[in-house]
Design an enzyme around this catalytic site. Structure first.
Site, PDB file in Angstrom:
ATOM      1  N   HIS A  16     -10.334  10.249   7.154  1.00 48.95           N
ATOM      2  CA  HIS A  16     -10.348   8.647   7.138  1.00 48.95           C
ATOM      3  C   HIS A  16      -9.603   8.247   8.492  1.00 48.95           C
ATOM      4  CE1 HIS A  16      -9.614   4.448   6.330  1.00 48.95           C
ATOM      5  NE2 HIS A  16      -8.262   4.570   6.381  1.00 48.95           N
ATOM      6  N   HIS A  26      -8.031  10.132   3.481  1.00 47.74           N
ATOM      7  CA  HIS A  26      -7.752   8.856   2.469  1.00 47.74           C
ATOM      8  C   HIS A  26      -7.973   9.411   1.088  1.00 47.74           C
ATOM      9  CE1 HIS A  26      -7.645   4.748   0.554  1.00 47.74           C
ATOM     10  NE2 HIS A  26      -7.371   4.311   1.741  1.00 47.74           N
ATOM     11  N   ARG A  56       0.194   8.850   9.010  1.00 41.09           N
ATOM     12  CA  ARG A  56       0.097   7.317   9.371  1.00 41.09           C
ATOM     13  C   ARG A  56       0.343   6.745   7.890  1.00 41.09           C
ATOM     14  NH1 ARG A  56      -3.308   3.172   8.615  1.00 41.09           N
ATOM     15  NH2 ARG A  56      -5.231   4.769   8.443  1.00 41.09           N
ATOM     16  N   GLU A  75       0.882  -1.206  -0.052  1.00 40.88           N
ATOM     17  CA  GLU A  75      -0.109  -0.041  -0.098  1.00 40.88           C
ATOM     18  C   GLU A  75       0.905   1.143  -0.050  1.00 40.88           C
ATOM     19  OE1 GLU A  75      -2.558  -0.299   3.514  1.00 40.88           O
ATOM     20  OE2 GLU A  75      -3.887  -1.917   2.490  1.00 40.88           O
ATOM     21  N   ARG A 134       0.344   8.568   1.842  1.00 34.44           N
ATOM     22  CA  ARG A 134      -1.089   8.930   1.529  1.00 34.44           C
ATOM     23  C   ARG A 134      -1.567  10.450   1.406  1.00 34.44           C
ATOM     24  NH1 ARG A 134      -4.785   5.276   5.634  1.00 34.44           N
ATOM     25  NH2 ARG A 134      -4.333   3.756   4.195  1.00 34.44           N
TER      26      ARG A 134
HETATM   27  C1  SIN Z   1      -7.286   0.898   3.242  1.00 37.38           C
HETATM   28  O1  SIN Z   1      -7.471  -0.107   2.968  1.00 37.38           O
HETATM   29  O2  SIN Z   1      -6.757   1.802   2.249  1.00 37.38           O
HETATM   30  C2  SIN Z   1      -7.124   1.401   4.600  1.00 37.38           C
HETATM   31  C3  SIN Z   1      -6.102   1.065   5.238  1.00 37.38           C
HETATM   32  C4  SIN Z   1      -5.572   1.937   6.243  1.00 37.38           C
HETATM   33  O3  SIN Z   1      -6.241   2.804   6.602  1.00 37.38           O
HETATM   34  O4  SIN Z   1      -4.277   1.845   6.876  1.00 37.38           O
END
Ligand code: SIN
Length: 511
Positions: free
Chosen positions: A351, A242, A386, A127, A290
């Site tokens: 988020h 997010h 984060r 991610e 992010r």
């Molecule tokens: C996501 O699945 O994008 C959220 C995961 C997160 O907030 O770390």
């Protein structure tokens, strides 16, 4: 100064219960701390609504941990520090990344069914901000639900753990020696629960904002009651947006998340002209941290005058999409979009909250006997932004550490009943309707991805007026108490954001 307590009370006159440890919150941090408490401690878990109403349950992506071959906690440390924009507490991050594999192992031992490769090893994905594949996940894109279900099963096996649902935690009761217990409202009546320790695992602040992925129950109650009790709240300006919630004009209480793992598995962001744009903004393109992706999307939306951009997975094998992201696939289909053939409209929304109740490395706050973990806490691991999938992880590692600290110290604590009477004279029954919506709109418009001092000061003045009005009122219903909690948290976010003059991580000032 906020009100010390939301309502007047006389402890002597309240119906009473006792236990050793109260845990407020039924998300991953709360349940995991409960199962790590010694089995001879009487533990009471309190949930505001039904147990599954929490953010952990909604978590899609997974849990970050250096468990894959070639990965190491040191690499996880580096990525966390980098994403945090230099504002992380390094000691706290070290604890987080080093202990992550052990908590994943513990979850496996209680039956959490993580997705696995044909050879039995844990499947990992990537991610934003992660330079390696290190996100373990379950049921494709429903990690939170699987972890929650397995933890709840475990809690229910323990005879020392009881659970109260539909129980509104009103205020922490404390005296100069520390935390003594909790006032709750349940079945229309106020009760006092005395305890030797209290763990706040009550989640974040999403509903302070109009547009959020957070569950409807997430109104910052735990943080607000800690603030009233004199706990130190820090980094309140660090709010995470997010990048990819599904864009929809439907009036849901929360926006549907399109997990970052979709980009981790090759999803491409395109503006409404169909052009891929992320490589122009960051070398890691769609999997940049992010805050960077959220701001890039915001910029593209402004350039094209559109309230969304697109996320494109049409180049991926449709069968892979359906099995890897079954819930996202089904949800989008319900909204009329077959993501194997069509682009998904997405936009950034609130988020996660990096700020919160300041704790040490054992979840201890500045109030003796009061602990915090999960999103309610500010352990220092997330800094100003984060790293993806470090949130469930923080809930696990620091939830367990709260429990370990309590296990080793609780024997020294006596259950005392403080003699507290708190009077509130000012019952004016002001008209509070519309205040919550107004605050949510103010926060959306002025404490979002881009901020400036003038607008935030105007928003703060307005929020302070609402606080003054609400403090005069008789707040008997949980909804009204939530609204004042929202107002306190909004004012703290705005104050922090006004005070911090330079941009860092998620806090981006345009003045
Ligand atoms: C996501 O699945 O994008 C959220 C995961 C997160 O907030 O770390």
């Amino acid at each position: 100064m906020p009100l010390r307590y939301l309502n007047g009370f006389d402890i002597d006159k309240l119906k009473k219960e006792t236990c050793d440890v109260i845990v407020i919150g039924s998300g991953v941090a709360g349940l995991y701390s409960a199962i790590n408490l010694d089995r001879d401690l009487k533990v009471l878990i309190i949930s505001k609504e039904t147990l599954a109403e929490n953010n952990s349950y909604l978590a899609q992506g997974g849990i970050a941990a250096a468990v894959a071959e070639g990965d190491m906690p040191e690499y996880h440390f580096e990525d966390t520090i980098k994403a945090g924009a230099g504002a992380c507490d390094e000691a706290a991050v070290k604890v987080l990344v080093q202990q992550a594999p052990r908590d994943i192992e513990m979850l496996c031992s209680i039956g959490t069914n993580f997705d696995r490769n044909p050879d039995g090893t844990l499947t990992t994905t990537r991610e934003g901000g992660h330079r390696r594949f290190r996100i373990v996940h379950a049921l494709g894109d429903a990690t939170g639900r699987e972890v929650f279900d397995s933890l709840l099963r475990e809690c229910k096996k323990r005879s020392n753990i009881s659970i109260l649902e539909n129980c509104f935690a009103v205020d922490i009761v404390s005296d100069p020696k520390g935390c003594k217990g909790l006032i709750v409202k349940i079945e229309g009546e106020y009760r006092y629960i005395a305890s030797k320790a209290l763990i706040l695992a009550s989640g974040g602040v999403g509903q302070v904002y109009k547009n959020t992925t957070n569950a409807a129950v997430i109104t910052g109650d735990g943080m607000a009651m800690a603030y009233r009790a004199g706990a130190e709240l820090t980094n309140m300006e660090f709010v995470q947006f997010h990048p990819t919630a599904m864009y929809s004009t439907a009036a849901y209480e929360n926006k549907f998340l399109i997990s970052e793992a979709v980009r981790g598995e090759g999803g491409i962001l395109r503006n409404t002209e169909g052009k891929r744009f992320m490589p122009e903004y960051h070398e890691m393109a769609e999997v940049a941290p992010r805050d960077i992706v959220a701001r890039a999307i915001f910029t593209e939306m402004r350039k094209t005058g559109s309230p969304f951009v697109y996320l494109d997975v049409t180049h991926k094998d449709p069968e892979f999409i359906k099995t890897r992201f079954p819930n996202i696939y089904k949800h989008c289909l319900k909204e009329g979009i077959d993501i194997t053939k069509e682009y998904i409209p997405v936009c950034p929304v609130q988020h996660y909250f990096m700020g919160g109740i300041r704790t040490d490395l054992w979840g201890q706050t500045n109030i003796k006997g009061l602990y915090a973990c999960g999103e309610a806490a500010n352990t220092g691991v997330h800094g100003a932004n984060r790293l993806a999938s470090n949130s469930l992880l923080e809930g696990l590692v620091y939830g367990r550490r709260c429990a370990e600290k309590i296990n080793s110290t609780v024997a020294e604590v006596n259950l005392e009943q403080p003699e507290i009477q708190y009077k509130r004279e000012n019952i004016s029954a002001a008209d509070t309707s519309g205040i919550r919506e107004s605050i949510k709109n103010l926060m959306n418009d002025h404490a979002g991805i881009e901020r400036n001092g003038k607008d935030m000061s105007m928003a703060l003045r307005k929020v302070n007026e609402y606080i003054a009005l609400l403090e005069k009122d008789s707040l008997d219903s949980p909804e009204d108490m939530e609204t004042l909690n929202i107002a306190y948290i909004a004012s703290l976010i705005l104050k922090g954001a006004i005070r911090r003059k330079t941009s860092i991580g998620s806090h981006y000032r345009i003045d």
